[in-house]
Design an enzyme around this catalytic site. Structure first.
Site, short mmCIF file in Angstrom:
data_model
loop_
_atom_site.label_atom_id
_atom_site.label_comp_id
_atom_site.label_asym_id
_atom_site.label_seq_id
_atom_site.Cartn_x
_atom_site.Cartn_y
_atom_site.Cartn_z
N LEU A 85 0.82 -1.21 0.00
CA LEU A 85 0.00 0.00 0.00
C LEU A 85 0.85 1.25 0.00
O LEU A 85 1.92 1.29 0.60
CB LEU A 85 -0.87 0.03 1.26
CG LEU A 85 -1.98 -1.01 1.37
CD1 LEU A 85 -2.59 -0.98 2.76
CD2 LEU A 85 -3.06 -0.72 0.34
N LYS A 118 -5.21 -0.88 10.35
CA LYS A 118 -4.08 -1.58 9.71
C LYS A 118 -3.34 -2.36 10.80
O LYS A 118 -2.60 -1.79 11.59
CB LYS A 118 -3.16 -0.59 9.01
CG LYS A 118 -2.05 -1.26 8.23
CD LYS A 118 -1.36 -0.25 7.34
CE LYS A 118 -0.30 -0.88 6.48
NZ LYS A 118 0.81 -1.49 7.22
N CYS A 423 24.61 17.41 -7.89
CA CYS A 423 25.87 17.20 -8.57
C CYS A 423 25.48 16.50 -9.87
O CYS A 423 24.75 15.51 -9.85
CB CYS A 423 26.75 16.27 -7.73
SG CYS A 423 28.27 15.80 -8.54
S1 IVH Z 1 -5.11 -4.33 2.04
C1 IVH Z 1 -3.84 -4.38 -2.18
N1 IVH Z 1 -6.10 -4.17 4.45
O1 IVH Z 1 -0.66 -3.82 5.29
C2 IVH Z 1 -4.24 -4.28 -0.77
N2 IVH Z 1 -3.77 -4.54 4.24
O2 IVH Z 1 1.21 -2.18 3.57
C3 IVH Z 1 -3.17 -4.62 0.18
N3 IVH Z 1 -2.58 -4.78 6.35
O3 IVH Z 1 0.70 -6.27 3.19
C4 IVH Z 1 -3.55 -4.94 1.52
N4 IVH Z 1 -4.32 -4.55 7.67
O4 IVH Z 1 -0.03 -6.95 5.52
C5 IVH Z 1 -5.00 -4.35 3.71
N5 IVH Z 1 -7.14 -4.03 6.51
C6 IVH Z 1 -6.02 -4.21 5.79
C7 IVH Z 1 -4.76 -4.44 6.38
C8 IVH Z 1 -3.65 -4.58 5.56
C9 IVH Z 1 -3.01 -4.76 7.61
C10 IVH Z 1 -1.16 -4.97 5.93
C11 IVH Z 1 -0.96 -6.09 4.95
C12 IVH Z 1 -0.31 -5.48 3.75
C13 IVH Z 1 0.24 -4.21 4.30
C14 IVH Z 1 0.33 -3.17 3.23
#
Ligand code: IVH
Length: 674
Positions: A85, A118, A423
């Site tokens: 993300l 998240k 540079c």
């Molecule tokens: S969506 C294409 N939803 O965050 C969509 N990710 O930085 C990708 N993660 O690798 C993931 N909670 O490990 C999504 N509710 C959530 C999430 C989530 C944690 C983590 C996941 C992903 C990372 C992306």
């Protein structure tokens, strides 16, 4: 030096080595010494602490020792890639995210978002066929994951069977350890995330079972049939199938709600039993998600809005400059080491000259340092009341570390002077060259595991690697004599380098590290040059002139990119270095993704705006269907697609003259079955 001082130094040196080995072993899965050496080092450290208990205060070994060796798992290709993300850090970033979505979809109404905490754990993808869990993969590099089925099966919260599910469905989510459960095992791991990762990658699933791993589902990969329209419907469906869904997921409708939600969840954070590092916002409508698609690494329809960073105060000991791979000069504050969010920081970025002037940052100042997630720590402000009377304004150096003058360039698009000094000597500057090498070996370029930034620095100092071609002629006997390198790690490095010798043209172009040529532009150029032979014509100044002219035909390539390519290749040293690199590689022709698409091998161009989609979406659709997008009307053009809103008359007239097929907006939708 006192004896105590000597012991302390020895201890720090050994701890640093252990940290390095742990990282290679557990995070990169690429051990750089044999197990016996690893174990020996741990024993030595434990003995040192036993004899000198004061060392415990310097660094407690509990978090560093106790990992179990990880193993190699079978690599399996994800049916659909697991993307990462993009990040947002403040309200402005979120406004920008929404604006881009509306522009892409060409709509003015507000786009509903699904808000999901998240979870800071480890992502996994679970594949169910006929309702039965067939296998589970780790994210790996996003394209290939590791088969960790046995370990995932130990997680009680993961259903092993689904009732009323599609024939094939891949459920994606986050594996984590509850904070309370982590308390029980915290001696062995640095934090819950590491513990979850370490546990998931155990050889013996019996070991995994001992650690109470948990799971939250948040999305899907491949699915054979779907009957939901929104992300929130999908979450409900996942819940029906008995997957745990985070209870703080909700629908968000406006930017004010985003800010309110952010504060609310952030304030809840400490009371939750799992670590969060932000909130993921996803466009709720799945049709919109599909239209938005993704860039090279991340979807356009989702973003991670990170929680505000952790701050600390420290003294600026010095301000030095760093040279980046494009020659950009970045000022960096050397500060008294300070712990920010559990990590010891001794450098913080000052961004650029303007920022130093605006904030009047000086050597000797007491500064507030901030660190947000995986972002480089930065100096936020300085406390002028604590300033020494004799302190002097910082004068930004007008020379690069290589001694040559640095200059601010004029941006060809905005016509404004850049804030960054550069540079411009490319490979002629040793400092730029070293950074270019780090770029070449990085993940999106040659992706050479075991040849990270630190190793490049080390091999540079030792004069093992001075140009990219040197990577492919390393003398491994010499490396074997270095501390930290054993037979196993050398074998791994040798293999990684050998494997990276075969590279596709567009990836190679990106790896070269030409300013303004990122992954997207490298793809456009790859499609244009097609073969390394044609690309090599850039080395001849005569042929280069014609090529550069024709590059203007490509949509996405303009003055800025053309000038940058010219600057790069007109520098003889750059040209020689890239030429010599090409002699040791096997560069594969550009692979057109969809030759058989509806617009396969057609050159098309757009003029005017569309009612139902933005230019970006039209472009993305055309490319998905095998077309090449041109930026000007010429004989090469097959179709000129004319949007209903303000098309350019001149372009239409010229296309008519050249007898090029004209496609109206309505016909365009028909063509794509929209
Ligand atoms: S969506 C294409 N939803 O965050 C969509 N990710 O930085 C990708 N993660 O690798 C993931 N909670 O490990 C999504 N509710 C959530 C999430 C989530 C944690 C983590 C996941 C992903 C990372 C992306």
């Amino acid at each position: 030096m006192t004896d105590q001082e000597k012991v302390k130094r020895l201890y720090i040196k050994k701890v640093e080595k252990l940290l390095k080995l742990n990282k290679a072993y557990f995070e990169k899965d690429n051990p750089i010494v044999p197990d016996s050496e690893f174990d020996e080092l741990k024993k030595e450290l434990l003995a040192l602490v036993k004899q000198n208990p004061f060392l415990k205060k310097i660094k407690n070994l509990d978090n560093l020792i106790g990992h179990k060796p990880s193993i190699k798992f079978e690599k399996v290709k994800h049916a659909k890639p697991m993307l990462s993300l993009g990040n947002a850090f403040d309200k402005e970033d979120m406004i920008d995210f929404q604006k881009k979505i509306k522009n892409f979809l060409n709509i003015t109404s507000h786009v509903e978002l699904s808000s999901e905490p998240k979870i800071d754990g480890i992502s996994a993808s679970l594949r169910y066929e006929q309702g039965k869990l067939t296998y589970g993969l780790s994210r790996g590099d996003g394209v290939f994951g590791e088969n960790i089925t046995e370990n995932l099966l130990t997680i009680n919260e993961i259903p092993k069977k689904l009732v009323n599910a599609p024939e094939v469905i891949e459920v994606r989510g986050e594996v984590y350890i509850g904070k309370k459960d982590f308390e029980e095992i915290k001696d062995k791991f640095a934090n819950p995330r590491n513990a979850a990762g370490g546990s998931l990658r155990q050889k013996d699933s019996g070991e995994t079972k001992k650690i109470p791993l948990r799971f939250f589902a948040y999305g899907i990969g491949e699915i054979s049939s779907e009957d939901f329209k929104n992300q929130t419907d999908l979450l409900k469906k996942l819940e029906d199938w008995k997957f745990p869904i985070n209870s703080h997921c909700k629908i968000i409708k406006s930017i004010d709600e985003i800010e309110k939600n952010h504060e609310e969840i952030e304030s809840l954070r400490s009371s939750l039993d799992y670590d969060l590092d932000g909130i993921v916002y996803k466009v709720n409508n799945l049709k919109f998600q599909e239209r938005l698609g993704s860039t090279s690494n991340s979807p356009r329809w989702a973003i991670a809005y990170k929680f505000s960073s952790v701050k600390a105060s420290s003294k600026i000991k010095d301000i030095v400059i760093q040279v980046g791979r494009t020659g950009a000069i970045t000022p960096v504050a050397k500060i008294d080491p300070v712990t920010v969010g559990g990590v010891v920081i001794s450098n913080a970025t000052l961004h650029n000259e303007d920022e130093i002037n605006r904030k009047d940052i000086r050597v000797g100042d007491t500064a507030t340092i901030q660190r947000a997630g995986d972002v480089i720590p930065q100096v936020v402000s300085v406390d002028k009341s604590k300033r020494n009377k004799n302190s002097k304004k910082f004068i930004f150096p007008n020379k690069c570390l290589c001694g040559f003058p640095v200059k601010k360039e004029i941006n060809l698009t905005t016509k404004k002077t850049d804030v960054v000094r550069r540079c411009t000597r490319g490979y002629e500057c040793d400092f730029t060259a070293r950074e270019k090498l780090k770029h070449i070996v990085s993940k999106d370029a040659f992706d050479i595991e075991g040849l990270g930034k630190k190793v490049i620095d080390n091999f540079w100092e030792l004069k093992f690697i001075r140009t990219p071609a040197d990577i492919f002629r390393l003398n491994y006997d010499k490396i074997e004599t270095l501390e930290g390198w054993g037979k196993l790690s050398i074998k791994n490095l040798q293999k990684a380098i050998k494997d990276s010798k075969t590279i596709v043209l567009d990836r190679f172009i990106y790896s070269v590290g030409i300013r303004h040529i990122g992954q997207e532009n490298a793809k456009i150029l790859g499609a244009f040059f097609k073969t390394d032979k044609k690309f090599s014509e850039l080395f001849s100044s005569k042929k280069r002139k014609d090529i550069l002219k024709s590059l203007y035909d490509l949509d996405g390539i303009g003055d800025t990119q053309v000038k940058s390519i010219e600057d790069f290749f007109s520098n003889q040293k750059n040209s020689n270095i890239i030429q010599s690199l090409m002699t040791v590689l096997k560069i594969e022709d550009f692979k057109k993704i969809n030759k058989k698409g509806k617009l396969g091998n057609k050159n098309i161009m757009f003029t005017g705006g569309f009612e139902k989609m933005s230019r970006s979406e039209a472009k993305a659709l055309a490319e998905e269907n095998g077309a090449k997008i041109l930026g000007s009307v010429s004989k090469k053009l097959d179709y000129l697609v004319i949007g209903n809103s303000k098309p350019t008359k001149k372009k239409i007239e010229k296309a008519k003259e050249l007898k090029i097929d004209l496609i109206t907006e309505e016909k365009w939708y028909d063509l794509l079955n929209r």
